[in-house]
Scaffold this active site. Sequence first.
Site, PDB file in Angstrom:
ATOM      1  CB  ILE A 134      32.982  90.513   9.040  1.00 31.91           C
ATOM      2  CG1 ILE A 134      32.089  90.891   7.859  1.00 31.91           C
ATOM      3  CG2 ILE A 134      34.414  90.278   8.598  1.00 31.91           C
ATOM      4  CD1 ILE A 134      32.384  92.256   7.283  1.00 31.91           C
ATOM      5  CG  ASP A 135      28.112  89.770   7.443  1.00 34.12           C
ATOM      6  OD1 ASP A 135      28.554  90.905   7.671  1.00 34.12           O
ATOM      7  OD2 ASP A 135      27.945  89.319   6.296  1.00 34.12           O
ATOM      8  N   GLY A 179      26.779  94.028   6.552  1.00 31.93           N
ATOM      9  CA  GLY A 179      25.863  93.036   7.101  1.00 31.93           C
ATOM     10  C   GLY A 179      24.476  93.240   6.524  1.00 31.93           C
ATOM     11  NE  ARG A 180      23.481  89.202   1.336  1.00 33.83           N
ATOM     12  CZ  ARG A 180      24.644  88.609   1.137  1.00 33.83           C
ATOM     13  NH1 ARG A 180      25.731  89.339   1.114  1.00 33.83           N
ATOM     14  NH2 ARG A 180      24.716  87.301   0.958  1.00 33.83           N
ATOM     15  CD  GLU A 235      26.164  95.738   3.472  1.00 31.90           C
ATOM     16  OE1 GLU A 235      26.822  96.439   2.667  1.00 31.90           O
ATOM     17  OE2 GLU A 235      26.400  94.542   3.692  1.00 31.90           O
ATOM     18  CG  LEU A 285      38.933 100.862   4.555  1.00 28.15           C
ATOM     19  CD1 LEU A 285      38.696 102.341   4.836  1.00 28.15           C
ATOM     20  CD2 LEU A 285      40.406 100.596   4.306  1.00 28.15           C
TER      21      LEU A 285
END
Length: 387
Positions: A134-135, A179-180, A235, A285
């Site tokens: 997803i990142d 997404g860190r 995040e 989610l």
Amino acid sequence: MKGNMLIVHGGAPTAVINASLYGAIAEAKKYPEVEKIYGARGGSGAIAPGNFIDLTNIPQEQLERLPFTPGSAIGTSRTPLVEEDYQAIAQALQRHNIRWLLFNGGNGSMDACGKVAAQVKGTGISVVGIPKTIDNDIAVTDHAPGFGSAARYLAASVRELCYDVASLPIHVAVIEAMGRNAGWLTAAASLAGSPEQGGPHLIYVPERAFNQEEFLDKASSLYKKHGGVVVVASEGLRDAAGTPIVPPIFQVGRAVYYGDVSAHLANLVIQKLGIKARSEKPGILGRSSTAWQSSVDRQEAITAGREATRAALTGETAVMVGFRRLPPTPQQPYSSETFLIPVEEVMLKERTLEEQYINSTSNGITEDFAHWCLPLIGEPLPDFPRF
């Protein structure tokens, strides 16, 4: 020579990881040399003990539902592997006559993919990677399945939030995106609208240092102008020294769980500015929602699974399926094609958000990003009336 295929899921699920599983299974069924199609039950840790799910003859009705199913139908994991594990995996593959091994995952899973390929080199076993994240932080490929659906979810959710805040403009709302280290997903919030359209008003990605005072000054001026303000923050925000603005609350190896960045920023607004503020954190989610699944993402995930199977069956190994865009035409503004990337080029290599997609003040996203990202989220987002 006949043999079996094994499919492994690694890392966090996405809204389309099962679409790639569907593509791989459907394609493998075309090849008479594939006797059994297995799934590793719960990720890479299942390979050595041979804990497999037989997917060969699952009912067609179930197979057709896979592309629309959230989570991972065969399970997944973040199991760290060491040298002894790779030796045990190689032995297990030969013991179970696995001739074709597919790893579906991100750059960490591609690291495992490459190391297994090296371990079984010369045995005739093909090891191929299917991209999933997803990142959107996998190197070389233009984008990866999983990102488009997560981007669609975030953009749609932020758009709805912006309408809510504009309806009762009494506070600053901060929504936190996953997404860190890479801001691709956070940047997708820009597809929701613009400050002139009711938000989002501020977007902060981890590629740029976060300045608390500048944030508070901007939030204050926007609140005075609009009454309600929508902020989207990654995040993984860090200050100029590279320190996370909220210390991680859990960290083991590459697995990092950050504290509530959105709650921290909302609390700053309350304490420093005396303005009402709320925090929102969709978290997982956003990666599990098939309700906001992108049709483009789903189809490309299926294609990735199919192409990985074809590559493996034709003898390719130590490669990952990638996507590149084709030149747009008036009839087809967006299309892509697959190509094979040497897996060593993506093993644990993170691709961060490109500089031209971040605005000059480090609190917003450029139009260039919208042109790049919009095709990936599928159908246009709902267009709501404003009075």
